[in-house]
Design an enzyme around this catalytic site. Structure first.
Site, PDB file in Angstrom:
ATOM      1  N   ASP A 198      -5.412   1.301   5.711  1.00  0.00           N
ATOM      2  CA  ASP A 198      -6.833   1.595   5.900  1.00  0.00           C
ATOM      3  C   ASP A 198      -7.283   1.031   7.246  1.00  0.00           C
ATOM      4  OD1 ASP A 198      -9.605   1.831   5.783  1.00  0.00           O
ATOM      5  OD2 ASP A 198      -9.680   1.373   3.644  1.00  0.00           O
TER       6      ASP A 198
ATOM      7  N   GLY B 275       0.847  -1.185   0.000  1.00  0.00           N
ATOM      8  CA  GLY B 275       0.000   0.000   0.000  1.00  0.00           C
ATOM      9  C   GLY B 275       0.880   1.231   0.000  1.00  0.00           C
TER      10      GLY B 275
ATOM     11  N   ILE C 150      -2.934  -0.836  -4.791  1.00  0.00           N
ATOM     12  CA  ILE C 150      -4.130  -1.356  -5.453  1.00  0.00           C
ATOM     13  C   ILE C 150      -4.848  -0.309  -6.294  1.00  0.00           C
ATOM     14  CG2 ILE C 150      -5.729  -0.875  -3.560  1.00  0.00           C
ATOM     15  CD1 ILE C 150      -6.996  -3.624  -4.079  1.00  0.00           C
TER      16      ILE C 150
ATOM     17  N   LEU D 146       2.489   1.390   6.119  1.00  0.00           N
ATOM     18  CA  LEU D 146       2.386   2.755   6.630  1.00  0.00           C
ATOM     19  C   LEU D 146       0.980   3.292   6.421  1.00  0.00           C
ATOM     20  CD1 LEU D 146       5.736   4.389   5.449  1.00  0.00           C
ATOM     21  CD2 LEU D 146       5.286   2.874   7.387  1.00  0.00           C
TER      22      LEU D 146
ATOM     23  N   GLU E 246       3.034  10.712   1.927  1.00  0.00           N
ATOM     24  CA  GLU E 246       2.073  11.811   1.885  1.00  0.00           C
ATOM     25  C   GLU E 246       1.138  11.751   3.084  1.00  0.00           C
ATOM     26  OE1 GLU E 246      -1.436  11.863  -0.735  1.00  0.00           O
ATOM     27  OE2 GLU E 246      -0.570  13.665  -1.614  1.00  0.00           O
ATOM     28  N   GLU E 247       0.709  10.544   3.447  1.00  0.00           N
ATOM     29  CA  GLU E 247      -0.201  10.395   4.572  1.00  0.00           C
ATOM     30  C   GLU E 247       0.465  10.855   5.866  1.00  0.00           C
ATOM     31  OE1 GLU E 247      -3.827   9.764   6.267  1.00  0.00           O
ATOM     32  OE2 GLU E 247      -3.328   9.543   4.147  1.00  0.00           O
TER      33      GLU E 247
END
Length: 242
Positions: free
Chosen positions: A141, A62, A86, A138, A217-218
């Site tokens: 969800d 992810g 994904i 990292l 980025e998250e």
């Protein structure tokens, strides 16, 4: 100015605004994904220009927009690393970003690549037993609803697969800004017989740890929002039953 510099100046990095997609994708749904039947069927040479006899050793599951991969690539130039994502547009962005960076920096980033796949379904199709040295999860969800906890990327069934593709002493890094998810991941890893948690003292000497919080980025978004970040790192140990 050399020819390579001229080429590099003409190549711009992709802009995220053209690749935006919803934050998460349903991992249980059927997706149109090409994947190898076995790890031997996977053609890694097309992803890495100078692969030679090397095997992929790092996997960012992810990977989002690829921030961690781009950060780690020059730190571990001898290690091949793959991002698995994904979401179609997001994986396209990472691929385009890597392609541009390779042109801008001819001697860097040839050890990093990205592919679109569903790691929750097809991970053993890509990697042989004991192939990986490091895996990264990292800001996965959180799937807040209890009925969707089975969709979480860390669960009993999938931990068996992660233990399979990781070599002994391989390391799994997890970071989240959701305390409930952090506790869930820690609980499942600690209950698994093939993983032990690495202490905070040991982590002080790991150069990867400092890069986990803000390279993605998250992670940057959580920092901007003054959110919490929860880290847990685990080592794959020898199977005590063997």
């Amino acid at each position: 100015m050399g020819k390579e510099d001229e080429v590099g100046d003409l190549v711009n990095l992709p802009q995220k605004r053209y690749y935006r997609q919803r934050a998460h994708s349903n991992p249980i749904a059927d997706h149109c994904i090409d994947y190898p039947q076995t790890p031997d069927d996977m053609d890694w040479d097309k992803y890495y220009p100078n692969k030679g006899e090397k095997s992929v050793e790092f996997a960012d599951i992810g990977c989002g927009y690829g921030g961690l991969l781009i950060t780690l690539a020059p730190m571990f130039p001898e290690s091949l690393m793959i991002g698995m994502e994904i979401r179609v547009k997001v994986s396209d962005y990472v691929m385009d970003r890597i392609a541009a960076l390779r042109i801008q920096n001819p001697d860097v980033y040839k050890n990093v690549a990205c592919l679109r796949t569903n790691a929750m379904k097809y991970l053993p199709n890509y990697f042989k037993k004991g192939q990986l040295k490091k895996m990264f999860f990292l800001y996965p969800d959180p799937h807040f609803k209890k009925a969707k906890h089975k969709w979480r990327i860390i669960n009993k069934t999938l931990l068996a697969e992660y233990a399979y593709v990781l070599r002994e002493d391989g390391i799994v890094y997890t970071v989240t800004d959701v305390k409930d998810l952090h506790e869930w991941m820690v609980l499942h890893f600690e209950e698994h017989p093939l993983f032990v948690r690495i202490t905070d003292e040991e982590l002080k000497s790991d150069p990867v740890v400092d890069k986990l919080f803000s390279s993605s980025e998250e992670g940057q978004k959580v920092t901007r929002n003054n959110g919490d970040k929860f880290l847990a790192v685990f080592r794959r140990i020898r199977d005590p039953s063997v």
